[in-house]
Design an enzyme around this catalytic site. Structure first.
Site, mmCIF file in Angstrom:
data_model
loop_
_atom_site.group_PDB
_atom_site.id
_atom_site.type_symbol
_atom_site.label_atom_id
_atom_site.label_comp_id
_atom_site.label_asym_id
_atom_site.label_seq_id
_atom_site.Cartn_x
_atom_site.Cartn_y
_atom_site.Cartn_z
ATOM 1 N N ASN A 9 0.607 3.538 10.917
ATOM 2 C CA ASN A 9 0.812 4.592 9.874
ATOM 3 C C ASN A 9 -0.869 4.859 9.297
ATOM 4 O O ASN A 9 -1.317 4.387 8.484
ATOM 5 C CB ASN A 9 1.687 4.557 8.774
ATOM 6 C CG ASN A 9 1.705 5.595 7.701
ATOM 7 O OD1 ASN A 9 1.144 6.352 8.134
ATOM 8 N ND2 ASN A 9 2.310 5.159 6.681
ATOM 9 N N TRP A 10 -1.343 5.999 10.040
ATOM 10 C CA TRP A 10 -2.667 6.419 9.721
ATOM 11 C C TRP A 10 -2.792 7.036 8.212
ATOM 12 O O TRP A 10 -3.968 7.237 7.693
ATOM 13 C CB TRP A 10 -3.387 7.063 10.473
ATOM 14 C CG TRP A 10 -3.817 6.392 11.745
ATOM 15 C CD1 TRP A 10 -3.423 5.134 12.149
ATOM 16 C CD2 TRP A 10 -4.709 6.867 12.771
ATOM 17 N NE1 TRP A 10 -4.264 4.684 13.523
ATOM 18 C CE2 TRP A 10 -4.897 5.889 13.874
ATOM 19 C CE3 TRP A 10 -5.677 8.086 12.845
ATOM 20 C CZ2 TRP A 10 -5.786 5.732 14.809
ATOM 21 C CZ3 TRP A 10 -6.377 7.948 14.082
ATOM 22 C CH2 TRP A 10 -6.625 7.040 15.005
ATOM 23 N N LYS A 11 -1.670 7.523 7.796
ATOM 24 C CA LYS A 11 -1.536 8.061 6.444
ATOM 25 C C LYS A 11 -2.664 9.333 6.546
ATOM 26 O O LYS A 11 -2.934 10.040 7.605
ATOM 27 C CB LYS A 11 -1.984 7.102 5.135
ATOM 28 C CG LYS A 11 -1.024 5.869 5.407
ATOM 29 C CD LYS A 11 -0.945 4.986 4.069
ATOM 30 C CE LYS A 11 -0.133 3.924 4.162
ATOM 31 N NZ LYS A 11 0.092 3.139 3.091
ATOM 32 N N HIS A 96 8.940 7.394 3.320
ATOM 33 C CA HIS A 96 7.797 6.354 2.918
ATOM 34 C C HIS A 96 7.908 6.506 1.477
ATOM 35 O O HIS A 96 7.886 7.446 1.072
ATOM 36 C CB HIS A 96 6.410 6.834 3.707
ATOM 37 C CG HIS A 96 5.524 5.693 3.393
ATOM 38 N ND1 HIS A 96 4.829 5.683 2.332
ATOM 39 C CD2 HIS A 96 4.863 4.801 4.339
ATOM 40 C CE1 HIS A 96 3.818 4.592 2.293
ATOM 41 N NE2 HIS A 96 4.363 4.041 3.588
ATOM 42 N N GLU A 98 5.231 6.599 -0.234
ATOM 43 C CA GLU A 98 4.482 7.580 -0.811
ATOM 44 C C GLU A 98 4.978 8.871 -0.959
ATOM 45 O O GLU A 98 4.375 9.804 -1.589
ATOM 46 C CB GLU A 98 2.949 7.428 -0.082
ATOM 47 C CG GLU A 98 2.371 6.027 -0.396
ATOM 48 C CD GLU A 98 1.247 5.456 0.734
ATOM 49 O OE1 GLU A 98 1.208 6.180 1.523
ATOM 50 O OE2 GLU A 98 1.009 4.495 0.572
ATOM 51 N N GLU A 166 9.682 -1.727 3.037
ATOM 52 C CA GLU A 166 8.233 -1.778 2.822
ATOM 53 C C GLU A 166 8.410 -1.888 1.324
ATOM 54 O O GLU A 166 8.432 -0.839 0.294
ATOM 55 C CB GLU A 166 7.633 -0.378 3.022
ATOM 56 C CG GLU A 166 7.335 -0.411 4.815
ATOM 57 C CD GLU A 166 6.208 0.550 4.961
ATOM 58 O OE1 GLU A 166 5.229 0.350 5.601
ATOM 59 O OE2 GLU A 166 6.247 1.693 4.341
ATOM 60 N N GLY A 172 -0.827 -1.689 0.703
ATOM 61 C CA GLY A 172 -2.176 -1.408 0.446
ATOM 62 C C GLY A 172 -2.706 -2.329 -0.688
ATOM 63 O O GLY A 172 -3.613 -2.160 -1.227
ATOM 64 N N SER A 212 0.951 -4.496 3.612
ATOM 65 C CA SER A 212 0.039 -5.474 3.848
ATOM 66 C C SER A 212 -0.069 -6.446 4.790
ATOM 67 O O SER A 212 -0.193 -7.633 4.834
ATOM 68 C CB SER A 212 -0.387 -6.334 2.516
ATOM 69 O OG SER A 212 -0.572 -5.427 1.399
ATOM 70 N N GLY A 234 -3.242 0.284 6.666
ATOM 71 C CA GLY A 234 -4.793 0.019 6.525
ATOM 72 C C GLY A 234 -5.063 -0.774 7.948
ATOM 73 O O GLY A 234 -6.145 -0.344 8.459
HETATM 74 P P1 PGA Z 1 -0.523 -1.100 4.222
HETATM 75 O O1 PGA Z 1 0.546 0.091 4.333
HETATM 76 O O2 PGA Z 1 -0.537 -1.996 5.768
HETATM 77 O O3 PGA Z 1 -1.857 -0.403 4.117
HETATM 78 O O4 PGA Z 1 -0.169 -2.204 3.194
HETATM 79 C C1 PGA Z 1 1.713 -0.005 4.978
HETATM 80 C C2 PGA Z 1 2.299 1.525 4.802
HETATM 81 O O5 PGA Z 1 2.289 1.933 3.886
HETATM 82 O O6 PGA Z 1 3.146 1.833 5.931
#
Ligand code: PGA
Length: 249
Positions: A9-11, A96, A98, A166, A172, A212, A234
């Site tokens: 997931n590049w966000k 997600h 976010e 998650e 993150g 993470s 990330g």
């Molecule tokens: P992260 O993000 O690996 O940077 O913790 C995971 C995600 O939000 O899908």
């Protein structure tokens, strides 16, 4: 019985020049890796079309990070599931944290998005997970059960969704739950799915862990019985890191 799925997931990261990383991932996704693992990368919507041309014949799948719940119409700035499909995406990440937190998305809205995505022919990676406060209050299992039940439409067809657990506090931050906590949650999600999906479908549904995931911790997490893959933020931005996680699956 369940093939591993490693999803990136590049966000809101990635310009055209960053497609070089995608190309590096495709080059490193060797036949030996392809034989045992499915891989998806979800760049930002602006890169989907170019990325899809790049991924032809590589065995890697293209994904998107969100979609609107409607098919088309007066929704300035939104992108429909059929537009994503038309751009070459085969999967979409929905729910997600976010999106839930920064855009006020409820499980009811996410359920509508899941329906729209399935109608457009996309496979859905549905994200669920508790906040730190919810975990500390001992409410993690209950919160995730409710998110799973309320975000999935009824009468799902076989193989149409994967679930990504998650924990919000692990995304993150470099923090991860203990292996025991991940195993307990994944077993509980599988149990919830048995009550929601048609007979036998829960056993076939892939449960990913996200939050993470790094080359250093991937092997231990992916070795857990009910962990069928990872959703990687990330560490999916760099080909070397992402390929190391793929190799650990
Ligand atoms: P992260 O993000 O690996 O940077 O913790 C995971 C995600 O939000 O899908």
């Amino acid at each position: 019985m369940r093939r591993a799925l490693i999803a990136g997931n590049w966000k809101m990261n990635g310009l055209k020049a960053d497609l070089q990383e995608l190309s590096g991932m495709a080059k490193g996704f060797t036949p030996a890796l392809r034989a045992r693992t499915d891989v998806m990368v979800a760049p930002p919507a602006t890169l989907l079309f170019a990325a899809s041309a790049m991924l032809i014949g590589t065995g890697m799948t293209l994904g998107a990070q969100d979609c609107h719940e409607g098919a088309s119409g007066a929704h300035t700035g939104d992108v429909s599931a059929s537009m994503l499909f038309d751009s070459g995406a085969e999967m979409v990440i929905l729910g997600h944290s976010e999106r839930r937190q920064n855009h006020g998305e409820t499980s009811a809205l996410i359920q509508a998005k899941v329906r729209a995505a399935l109608t457009a022919g996309l496979h859905v990676i549905l994200c669920v997970g508790e906040t730190r406060a919810e975990r500390e209050a001992g409410r993690a299992l209950g919160i995730v059960r409710r998110q799973v039940r309320q975000s999935l439409p009824e009468r799902l067809s076989a193989g149409s969704v994967s679930i990504a657990y998650e924990p919000v506090w692990a995304i993150g931050t470099g923090l991860t739950p203990t292996l025991d906590d991940i195993a307990t949650m994944h077993a509980d999600i599988r149990k919830t799915l048995r009550g929601v999906l048609m007979k036998g479908e829960a056993e076939k549904t892939r449960l990913l862990y996200g939050g993470s995931v790094k080359p250093e911790n991937a092997a231990a997490i992916l070795a857990l019985a009910d962990v069928d893959g990872a959703l990687v933020g990330g560490a999916s931005l760099k080909a070397t890191d992402f390929l190391a996680i793929i190799a650990a699956a």
